[in-house]
Design a protein around this motif. Structure first.
Motif, PDB file in Angstrom:
ATOM      1  N   ILE A 169       0.832  -1.200   0.000  1.00 52.78           N
ATOM      2  CA  ILE A 169       0.000   0.000   0.000  1.00 52.78           C
ATOM      3  C   ILE A 169       0.868   1.251   0.000  1.00 52.78           C
ATOM      4  CG2 ILE A 169      -1.742   1.338   1.239  1.00 52.78           C
ATOM      5  CD1 ILE A 169      -2.751  -1.315   2.429  1.00 52.78           C
ATOM      6  N   GLY A 170       1.906   1.264   0.847  1.00 53.86           N
ATOM      7  CA  GLY A 170       2.757   2.448   0.936  1.00 53.86           C
ATOM      8  C   GLY A 170       1.975   3.672   1.377  1.00 53.86           C
ATOM      9  N   ASP A 171       2.192   4.788   0.699  1.00 58.84           N
ATOM     10  CA  ASP A 171       1.469   6.007   1.066  1.00 58.84           C
ATOM     11  C   ASP A 171       0.156   6.155   0.312  1.00 58.84           C
ATOM     12  OD1 ASP A 171       2.318   6.683  -1.461  1.00 58.84           O
ATOM     13  OD2 ASP A 171       3.582   8.351  -0.841  1.00 58.84           O
ATOM     14  N   GLY A 172      -0.153   5.188  -0.558  1.00 59.44           N
ATOM     15  CA  GLY A 172      -1.416   5.224  -1.293  1.00 59.44           C
ATOM     16  C   GLY A 172      -1.392   6.113  -2.517  1.00 59.44           C
ATOM     17  N   LEU A 173      -0.195   6.621  -2.874  1.00 59.53           N
ATOM     18  CA  LEU A 173      -0.058   7.509  -4.026  1.00 59.53           C
ATOM     19  C   LEU A 173       0.821   6.859  -5.083  1.00 59.53           C
ATOM     20  CD1 LEU A 173       0.539  10.901  -2.173  1.00 59.53           C
ATOM     21  CD2 LEU A 173      -1.619  10.047  -3.131  1.00 59.53           C
ATOM     22  N   ALA A 174       0.582   7.206  -6.349  1.00 56.40           N
ATOM     23  CA  ALA A 174       1.343   6.628  -7.448  1.00 56.40           C
ATOM     24  C   ALA A 174       2.801   7.060  -7.418  1.00 56.40           C
ATOM     25  CB  ALA A 174       0.714   6.989  -8.788  1.00 56.40           C
TER      26      ALA A 174
END
Length: 244
Positions: A169-174
């Motif tokens: 998922i990470g930060d949810g940004l591309a």
């Protein structure tokens, strides 16, 4: 309700997805203990002490996709560690939920063997990881294939994980801290989402935490049907007013 007010509400739904839930995910949250009963050990970690966060307040059966807004940072070792991967003085490895970017932050891609019926994964260490489950304990007889993000990349726009398949998922940004929000599809049969952190082993000495805001996103088709219904209702009302 006036037609223009109804349309304004629909436009609002399109523009601002509801922030329905938030979770705090500790660095010590081991994703591979998701759905496991108390006492289950992924040595030396043990449920419920290193269990991941269970997101149970979203009705996943009525939510086709999710978006994430994530802040914070975690470290795969304590504040006194001399490791170059961790910050010895602050206890945080990298100031991003994307974790340690391989080839840039002094770390390589990490993996964890499949366990408890949950798949292996290849992802940056100290990143945010998720896994979808159904209502029961994980089926240890149907471990899904590994998601290798060293090949898939971290800048995907959409991701369709399976049940019991751990995913990045990470930060949810591309992009890292920038870019469009990524869309995560909820697999059929999912009733629970678990959130943890990426490590290779021994989550019990990890530091830091992520703050995760989760946005359920309705399917565009359902919004189109809603708009069409409102427009049809408006036309019916106008037709009724014109009749003698």
């Amino acid at each position: 309700m006036p037609l223009f007010v109804s349309l304004a509400l629909v436009v609002g739904l399109l523009a601002v997805p509801p922030d329905a839930a938030a979770a705090r995910v500790r660095g010590a949250a081991n994703p591979w203990l998701a759905g496991a009963p108390d006492g289950t050990a992924d040595f030396p970690d043990r449920a419920p002490y290193q269990s991941p966060v269970a997101v149970t307040w979203i009705d996943l059966s009525a939510t086709p996709t999710l978006r994430f807004n994530v802040t914070g940072a975690v470290a795969n070792c304590g504040t006194t560690s001399p490791s170059t991967v961790c910050c010895p003085t602050c206890g945080f490895a990298f100031p991003s939920p994307d974790g340690a970017i391989p080839g840039r932050d002094g770390a390589d891609w990490f993996s964890h063997l499949s366990f408890n019926g949950l798949s292996n994964i290849v992802a940056p260490i100290n990143s945010l990881i998720g896994v979808f489950l159904g209502p029961d304990e994980p089926d240890t007889g149907r471990t899904p294939a590994v998601l290798d993000f060293s090949r898939l990349g971290l800048d995907f726009s959409r991701l369709r994980p399976q049940l019991q398949q751990t995913f990045f998922i990470g930060d949810g940004l591309a992009g890292e801290g920038v870019g469009s929000q990524q869309v995560f599809y909820v697999p059929e049969g999912a009733t629970r989402l678990f959130l943890g952190t990426m490590d290779g082993a021994e989550w019990n000495n990890n530091a830091g935490a992520f703050d995760v805001h989760i946005q359920p996103v309705p399917e565009p088709s359902s919004l189109v049907l809603m708009v069409a219904g409102i427009l049809g209702l408006g036309a019916w009302r106008r037709r009724g007013r014109r009749q003698p």
